[in-house]
Design a protein around this motif. Structure first.
Motif, mmCIF file in Angstrom:
data_model
loop_
_atom_site.group_PDB
_atom_site.id
_atom_site.type_symbol
_atom_site.label_atom_id
_atom_site.label_comp_id
_atom_site.label_asym_id
_atom_site.label_seq_id
_atom_site.Cartn_x
_atom_site.Cartn_y
_atom_site.Cartn_z
ATOM 1 N N ASP A 147 -1.738 2.549 10.594
ATOM 2 C CA ASP A 147 -3.148 3.082 9.014
ATOM 3 C C ASP A 147 -4.306 3.766 10.643
ATOM 4 O OD1 ASP A 147 -1.398 1.945 7.268
ATOM 5 O OD2 ASP A 147 -2.637 0.190 7.850
ATOM 6 N N ARG A 169 1.475 4.606 1.550
ATOM 7 C CA ARG A 169 1.288 4.981 3.102
ATOM 8 C C ARG A 169 2.003 6.142 3.425
ATOM 9 N NH1 ARG A 169 1.213 -0.483 4.313
ATOM 10 N NH2 ARG A 169 -1.050 -0.451 5.301
ATOM 11 N N PRO A 229 -11.586 -0.084 13.664
ATOM 12 C CA PRO A 229 -10.536 -0.990 13.115
ATOM 13 C C PRO A 229 -11.093 -1.722 12.901
ATOM 14 C CG PRO A 229 -9.349 0.281 14.956
ATOM 15 C CD PRO A 229 -10.988 0.184 15.413
ATOM 16 N N TYR A 267 -5.260 2.237 4.662
ATOM 17 C CA TYR A 267 -6.334 0.996 4.644
ATOM 18 C C TYR A 267 -7.985 1.667 4.889
ATOM 19 C CZ TYR A 267 -6.823 -3.689 6.064
ATOM 20 O OH TYR A 267 -6.784 -4.770 6.441
ATOM 21 N N ILE A 269 -5.907 -5.531 12.432
ATOM 22 C CA ILE A 269 -4.751 -4.742 11.780
ATOM 23 C C ILE A 269 -3.721 -5.668 12.617
ATOM 24 C CG2 ILE A 269 -3.789 -2.738 13.264
ATOM 25 C CD1 ILE A 269 -6.277 -2.044 11.151
ATOM 26 N N VAL A 303 -12.050 2.070 9.648
ATOM 27 C CA VAL A 303 -10.367 1.504 8.829
ATOM 28 C C VAL A 303 -9.935 0.024 8.753
ATOM 29 C CG1 VAL A 303 -7.640 2.611 9.286
ATOM 30 C CG2 VAL A 303 -9.281 3.738 10.050
ATOM 31 N N CYS A 304 -10.296 -0.375 7.887
ATOM 32 C CA CYS A 304 -10.597 -1.795 7.918
ATOM 33 C C CYS A 304 -10.434 -2.062 6.257
ATOM 34 C CB CYS A 304 -12.012 -2.094 8.394
ATOM 35 S SG CYS A 304 -13.449 -1.556 7.486
ATOM 36 N N GLY A 305 -9.769 -1.537 5.490
ATOM 37 C CA GLY A 305 -10.422 -1.917 4.261
ATOM 38 C C GLY A 305 -11.162 -2.618 3.345
ATOM 39 N N GLY A 336 -4.289 -4.570 7.900
ATOM 40 C CA GLY A 336 -3.708 -3.416 8.222
ATOM 41 C C GLY A 336 -2.500 -3.231 9.149
ATOM 42 N N GLN A 337 -1.971 -1.932 9.816
ATOM 43 C CA GLN A 337 -1.450 -1.916 10.275
ATOM 44 C C GLN A 337 -1.078 -0.957 11.642
ATOM 45 O OE1 GLN A 337 2.836 -0.730 8.048
ATOM 46 N NE2 GLN A 337 2.965 -2.485 6.920
ATOM 47 N N LEU A 392 1.002 -1.401 -0.207
ATOM 48 C CA LEU A 392 0.360 -0.319 -0.627
ATOM 49 C C LEU A 392 0.873 1.524 -0.118
ATOM 50 C CD1 LEU A 392 -2.683 -0.913 2.861
ATOM 51 C CD2 LEU A 392 -2.725 -1.650 0.380
ATOM 52 N N THR A 443 -8.152 2.820 -3.442
ATOM 53 C CA THR A 443 -9.372 2.909 -2.756
ATOM 54 C C THR A 443 -10.211 3.862 -3.273
ATOM 55 O OG1 THR A 443 -8.685 4.223 -1.021
ATOM 56 C CG2 THR A 443 -7.668 2.498 -0.612
#
Length: 445
Positions: free
Chosen positions: A414, A31, A380, A181, A383, A437-439, A410-411, A29, A150
Motif C-alpha cells: 500500500d 487492491r 505510513p 489504504y 503497516i 497511507v494510514c487508513g 496496511g501492507q 481490501l 474509501t
C-alpha cells in the motif's frame, strides 16, 4: 504483512463466530491487479459546474459506465462529487444529501472522490467556509464507509481544470485498487504540469529509480512495485544486508548498491552508479530509516543522533547532490510517518526526524520545480510487516479496533503504490506534499 485474521473473519463458520463475539471484521481490501476493472461498477458524477463536465468526459474516455444521477438497485463502483463551484455552505447541502442517499448502493471496495478547491485567506468568508467544509464532509464520510470503501479528495488550485494531467492521474489513482489504504486524504493539484502515461499499467516505463533501504520490508515492496510499473531499479542498502539486497535486486532485474546512506558522499555514489550502469537517474525513493525508541527522559545521544543521521540528515545531503547535478525531471519521494504528524510515545527522536522530512519536502519543492521535477513524502501509519506480525494476535486485534473505518493495518504494498504514483511524471502537478497511507488512522509508526 497480511495474516490469517482477515480470512478467518470473512469466511465460513469463523465469520459467524467473529460476528457473535463482536470482533472487528475488516473487509478484504480491493487492491490493484493488472487487467482488473478500474472500479467495481458504474460511476456517478454528482454536482454542476465545469468540473462535472470535465470529469464526465475523462471517465467516458476510460470506457467507464458514467451516470449523472444515482438510482436503481445496481451496485455503484464510485461516487464523484464535483464541488469546485461552491460559494456558500448551502451549496454543499444538495450534493451531500444526494451522496448520502446513494451510499447504500456503493459496492464493496467502492470509492468516493470529491473535487473541490482549497480555502484561501483572500476568499470571502462564505466561500472559504464552504470550501473548508468539504474537508470535514469528506473525512467524516470516510469514517462511515464499510466494505473496504474509501473516500478521498482532489483539491484544484485556482485556474487548474479538473482534466489537467495531474488531476486526471490523481483521480485514476484514487479510483483504482492502488489506493486501497489511502482514506480521508487530499491531493492538491498546484499546476498544470504532468504527462499522462501511454499505459496506465506501466506508468514508470523507461525510468531508472533508486530505492534506499531496499533489502526488506517496505523498501523491498517499493522496489518490486516500481519494477512492476516499468522502472529499472537500483536497490540500495547497508553492506550488512548484502545477501538480502542481492536477492531483491535479482528479483527485480536491477542492480544492487551496498552503501551506508549516512556517508557524506552517498548522493554522488548513487549518481555515479546510476549513470554508469543505467545511463541516467529519474526517481529517488528515500526509504532508509531506523528506530531507536526510548522515553525522552531516558534518551541518550547515540540513540537520538543515529536516528536523525539516517532518517533526515542523509536525505538532506543526498538531495543537495541531486540538485547540484541538475537532473531534469527528477522526482523524489521521501518516507515520513504518522508519528511525525501526531507524535508517538517513546519516539521523540523518530517523530522529530519524520516531521523534519515533511519540512524538508516543503522547502525543497520550489528548487525541484525549477528543474521540472518534484518532491513529495508518504507518511505510513500502521503497516503490517514481519515485525508487527510478531505482536500477539489479541494485541493486534485491539489495535485494529482503534482504526475507525478499514479496521486493519496496511501492507507494505500500500505504501509502495502511493510512492509509485507520486514518482510518476503524471504527478508533475503535485509538489511539496505529504500523503498519508494510514487508513485514516494515526496509529503506528
Amino acid at each position: 504483512m497480511a495474516d490469517n485474521y482477515l480470512k478467518l473473519v470473512n469466511s465460513g463458520f469463523t465469520k459467524e463466530l467473529a460476528k457473535s463475539l463482536g470482533l472487528p471484521r475488516p473487509s478484504i481490501l480491493r487492491r490493484y491487479r493488472r487487467g482488473q476493472p478500474l472500479v467495481p461498477g458504474p460511476v456517478v458524477v454528482l454536482g454542476a459546474g465545469s468540473a462535472a463536465h470535465e470529469l464526465t468526459e475523462t471517465l467516458l474516455g476510460w470506457g467507464l459506465d458514467v451516470r449523472r444521477h444515482a438510482g436503481g438497485s445496481e451496485k455503484l463502483g464510485a461516487l464523484i462529487l464535483a464541488l469546485d463551484a461552491v460559494e456558500a455552505p448551502g451549496d454543499i447541502s444538495s450534493i451531500a444529501l444526494e451522496t448520502g442517499a446513494a451510499l447504500r448502493s456503493l459496492a464493496p471496495g467502492g470509492r468516493v472522490v470529491t473535487i473541490s478547491r482549497p480555502a484561501d485567506a483572500t476568499d470571502a468568508p462564505a466561500r472559504s467556509a464552504a470550501r473548508q467544509g468539504v474537508t470535514g464532509l469528506l473525512r467524516s464520510l470516510g469514517r462511515e464507509l464499510r466494505g473496504g470503501a474509501t473516500a478521498n479528495g482532489i483539491l484544484l488550485a485556482e485556474g487548474i481544470r479538473a482534466d489537467a494531467p495531474s488531476a486526471t492521474a490523481a483521480l485514476h489513482f484514487l479510483l483504482s485498487g492502488r489506493s486501497a489504504y489511502v482514506d480521508g486524504q487530499f491531493l492538491t493539484i498546484e499546476s498544470a504540469r504532468g504527462e499522462l502515461p501511454a499505459d496506465w499499467d506501466q506508468p514508470l516505463s523507461g525510468k531508472v529509480a533508486v530505492v534506499t533501504g531496499a533489502a526488506r520490508g517496505i523498501g523491498a515492496a517499493i522496489a518490486r512495485t516500481l519494477h512492476r510499473d516499468g522502472a529499472t531499479i537500483v536497490a540500495v542498502d547497508v553492506p550488512q544486508a548484502g545477501d538480502a539486497l542481492a536477492k531483491v535486486a535479482n528479483e527485480v532485474e536491477g542492480t544492487a548498491l551496498q552503501l551506508d546512506v549516512t556517508r557524506h558522499d552517498a548522493g554522488q555514489i548513487i549518481l555515479d552508479h546510476a549513470r554508469q550502469r543505467h545511463g541516467h537517474l529519474d526517481i529517488v525513493i528515500h526509504n532508509a530509516g531506523i528506530t531507536r525508541d526510548k522515553l525522552l527522559a531516558n534518551m541518550d545521544a547515540a540513540r537520538w543522533d543515529s536516528v536523525m543521521a539516517v532518517n533526515l540528515e542523509s536525505q538532506l545531503r543526498m538531495n543537495e547532490a541531486f540538485l547540484a547535478a541538475e537532473l531534469p525531471g527528477l522526482r523524489i519521494v521521501s518516507l515520513a510517518s504518522t508519528s511525525g504528524i501526531a507524535g508517538n510515545r517513546g519516539q521523540t527522536n523518530y517523530a522529530a526526524s519524520k516531521a523534519g522530512v515533511m519540512g524538508m519536502v516543503v522547502a525543497t519543492a520550489s528548487a525541484m520545480a525549477e528543474r521540472d521535477g518534484g518532491i513529495n513524502a508518504v507518511a505510513p501509519g500502521f503497516i503490517e510487516t514481519e515485525m508487527t506480525a510478531k505482536i500477539p494476535v489479541a494485541t493486534r486485534t485491539v489495535g485494529r479496533m482503534l482504526m475507525p473505518s478499514l479496521m486493519q493495518g496496511g501492507q507494505p504494498l500500500d505504501v509502495a503504490e502511493a510512492i509509485g504514483f507520486l514518482a510518476s511524471d503524471a504527478a508533475g502537478g503535485i509538489n511539496g506534499q505529504t500523503l498519508r497511507v494510514c487508513g485514516q488512522s494515526l496509529v503506528g509508526a
